[in-house]
Design an enzyme around this catalytic site. Structure first.
Site, short mmCIF file in Angstrom:
data_model
loop_
_atom_site.label_atom_id
_atom_site.label_comp_id
_atom_site.label_asym_id
_atom_site.label_seq_id
_atom_site.Cartn_x
_atom_site.Cartn_y
_atom_site.Cartn_z
N SER A 183 43.56 49.61 39.12
CA SER A 183 44.38 50.54 38.33
C SER A 183 45.65 50.93 39.07
O SER A 183 46.71 51.14 38.46
CB SER A 183 43.57 51.80 38.00
OG SER A 183 42.48 51.47 37.17
N GLU A 188 33.96 42.58 37.57
CA GLU A 188 34.67 41.61 36.73
C GLU A 188 34.77 40.26 37.44
O GLU A 188 34.51 39.20 36.83
CB GLU A 188 36.06 42.13 36.39
CG GLU A 188 36.06 43.32 35.45
CD GLU A 188 37.39 44.05 35.39
OE1 GLU A 188 37.44 45.12 34.76
OE2 GLU A 188 38.38 43.56 36.00
#
Length: 287
Positions: A158, A223
């Site tokens: 992020s 991920e």
């Protein structure tokens, strides 16, 4: 009137011939049933009656090292009692029993190692078959050019959004490439974990933007692992590592599983060039 020795010999010979004929008929019937049994992932699956009989035998097995069972036939369901000899013959042919010695009230049975682990081996065989079917389906999809929902998934930390990844996403979209980018896909009220995992399973490629901010983050690494597992299972290229502000040595130290995967570095390629490289991979995949 007593029978003469010759008559007794003839009677004995007749009974032995009759018994041999019955045994041969039993073997033939058992053989025909076994020939029709299913093969799953190299494993022969027994017919239902044989499985039921084996389970009944295992239920009476006390775990002794010699695999002996003093089997009580009267404990069987009636339909298995009536076909006991046939089922034992089949189980020997299947390799589940090493020996069977019948007597008046039961039988002395010796289990084979295959018989002891038949049901666990069967479960493993079906699991292998299921995994192979999934791989075959994935291959068929690729061969038919069936496209996934997203062309590429951009995985990133992020903290890298505002200074780099947002602009990379815009550059990729300008070429008409369908991107899974969390900021664009997630909306109010979504279960974000479910949406992200859906994105990982429905993307042809994954650009993994790896920076120092990426290291040690639960969901970035989740991920990455999702895509590496898919790549290993399918044998198709999926993971496209993009180093951002780190060296190859830092990558290898933190993610040794990426050592053999060709990476590129954001300092060597601008966003437009990265987009063109991605487009080339998509063309090769979809042509």
């Amino acid at each position: 009137m007593a029978k003469s020795p010759l008559e007794k010999a003839i009677e004995k010979q007749r009974k032995e011939a009759q018994k041999a004929a019955q045994e041969a008929q039993l073997r033939d019937r058992a053989s025909e049933i076994i020939k029709g049994s299913e093969i799953v992932s190299g494993f022969r699956v027994m017919d239902r009656e044989s499985e039921n009989m084996l389970q009944a035998i295992l239920d009476q097995y006390d775990g002794n090292e010699r695999n002996y069972i003093s089997f009580e036939v009267e404990k069987l369901p009636r339909y298995l009692c009536d076909s006991f000899l046939l089922e034992c013959e089949k189980l020997q042919m299947y390799g589940m029993l090493s020996s069977v010695r019948n007597y008046v009230t039961g039988a002395m049975i010796t289990l084979s190692e295959s018989g002891k682990q038949y049901f666990s081996d069967k479960e493993k065989a079906y699991k292998r078959a299921e995994e192979q079917q999934k791989k075959d389906e994935d291959i068929i999809k690729i061969e038919k050019g069936i496209r996934k929902k997203y062309d590429v998934f951009i995985s990133h930390a992020s903290k890298d959004k505002s200074d780099y990844v947002d602009l990379l996403n815009i550059a990729v979209r300008r070429l008409g490439i369908n991107v899974f980018y969390d900021t664009d896909v997630l909306s109010w009220g979504d279960n974000w974990k479910k949406v992200i995992l859906d994105g990982t399973s429905n993307s042809e490629f994954a650009i993994i933007v790896i920076s120092r901010n990426f290291f040690g983050r639960e969901w970035t690494e989740r991920e990455l692992n999702e895509f590496l597992n898919q790549q290993n299972e399918s044998g198709q290229k999926i993971v496209l590592p993009l180093l951002h502000g780190i060296t190859l040595e830092e990558l290898q130290k933190n993610y040794p599983e990426l050592v053999d995967i060709q990476c590129i570095n954001s300092k060597d390629y601008d966003k437009k060039e990265i987009t063109i490289l991605l487009a080339k991979e998509l063309i090769k995949r979809y042509k």
